[in-house]
Design a protein around this motif. Structure first.
Motif, short mmCIF file in Angstrom:
data_model
loop_
_atom_site.label_atom_id
_atom_site.label_comp_id
_atom_site.label_asym_id
_atom_site.label_seq_id
_atom_site.Cartn_x
_atom_site.Cartn_y
_atom_site.Cartn_z
N HIS A 57 1.25 -13.86 5.63
CA HIS A 57 0.87 -13.49 4.11
C HIS A 57 -0.42 -13.75 3.60
N ALA A 59 -2.91 -13.69 0.41
CA ALA A 59 -2.87 -13.26 -0.96
C ALA A 59 -3.71 -12.03 -1.63
N ASP A 60 -3.22 -11.47 -2.47
CA ASP A 60 -4.08 -10.24 -2.84
C ASP A 60 -5.45 -10.45 -3.23
N TRP A 61 -5.85 -11.62 -3.85
CA TRP A 61 -7.08 -11.87 -4.45
C TRP A 61 -7.95 -12.14 -3.10
N LYS A 63 -7.61 -10.84 -0.29
CA LYS A 63 -7.99 -9.50 0.30
C LYS A 63 -9.06 -8.89 -0.37
N VAL A 64 -8.93 -8.90 -1.98
CA VAL A 64 -9.95 -8.37 -2.53
C VAL A 64 -11.08 -8.81 -2.58
N TYR A 116 -4.92 0.22 -2.32
CA TYR A 116 -3.97 -0.84 -1.98
C TYR A 116 -3.48 -1.66 -3.19
N ALA A 117 -3.76 -1.23 -4.32
CA ALA A 117 -3.10 -1.98 -5.56
C ALA A 117 -1.65 -1.53 -5.41
N LYS A 118 -0.88 -2.86 -5.65
CA LYS A 118 0.68 -2.51 -5.55
C LYS A 118 1.23 -1.72 -6.66
N ASN A 123 -5.13 -3.57 -9.44
CA ASN A 123 -6.55 -4.23 -9.29
C ASN A 123 -7.62 -3.98 -10.12
N TRP A 126 -10.17 -6.75 -10.95
CA TRP A 126 -11.21 -7.14 -9.96
C TRP A 126 -12.38 -5.92 -9.97
#
Length: 209
Positions: A57, A59-61, A63-64, A116-118, A123, A126
């Motif tokens: 896993h 984290a989303d941040w 990936k951004v 890709y935002a859930k 997002n 960002w």
């Protein structure tokens, strides 16, 4: 006797065949008519078992940040490095560089973050200009030029510091390091934007009391 058994077996076989097709017809009908109102709830843990992708896993941040660094570094590689031998004037090269950074941000980077935002707008925090409009295309170019000026100033500051410490080598512009610097200033301005927005919201709440 054998003939009688055969006659009785035929209706039973036809009945079994009819039930078989009825069962599958009902299954197809239920699948076609399935929606959120008549579908059973499935836990997130159960859904995770059937999702493809790496088990690690991230984290989303993270990936951004990696997406931002990668695209900024790619523009540096193809534009700054690729055109430096053709555009010898530094200001002209920086102008083309800033233009390319802004276009890529508006057309590719931000759209990837939206995709890709859930959740819808997940997002947006960002992106400096999260809403997709015609004006944001030009605003992203201006913003990219501002970030480029900041990164250029940082490179000059680092090289002047190296000279002051007696160093002879200078820090060159590389895609990876440029992407890191560019993204760092981007995150800094985004943080300032969120802070300013919070201050304005707090001021409005205090004014309404």
């Amino acid at each position: 006797m054998a003939s009688g058994k055969k006659k009785r077996a035929v209706p039973e076989q036809n009945r079994a065949t009819a039930e078989y097709y009825k069962l599958h017809t009902d299954a197809v009908k239920n699948l076609v008519e399935a929606d959120e109102s008549n579908s059973p709830e499935v836990s997130e843990e159960e859904l995770r078992k059937y999702r493809s992708g790496p088990k690690i896993h991230i984290a989303d941040w993270v990936k951004v940040v990696l997406i931002k660094i990668w695209f900024a570094g790619s523009v540096c590689f193809f534009i700054f490095w690729g055109l430096s031998s053709y555009i010898t004037a530094r200001l002209d090269l920086l102008a083309v560089f800033g233009l390319a950074l802004g276009v890529i941000t508006d057309v590719i980077t931000n759209n990837i973050l939206r995709y890709y935002a859930k959740t819808s707008g997940g997002n947006d925090a960002w992106m400096m200009f999260p809403k997709r409009q015609y004006i944001t295309f030009f605003l992203n170019i201006v913003y990219a030029c501002l970030l480029l000026v900041c990164v250029d100033f940082l490179y000059n500051l680092i090289n002047l510091s190296l000279v002051a410490m007696g160093g002879t080598a200078s820090l060159g512009v590389g895609p990876i390091l440029f992407g890191v610097f560019y993204t760092a200033f981007d995150l800094l301005f985004l943080g300032m934007k969120r802070l300013l927005k919070q201050i304005i919201e707090d001021a409005k709440k205090n004014a309404l009391r």
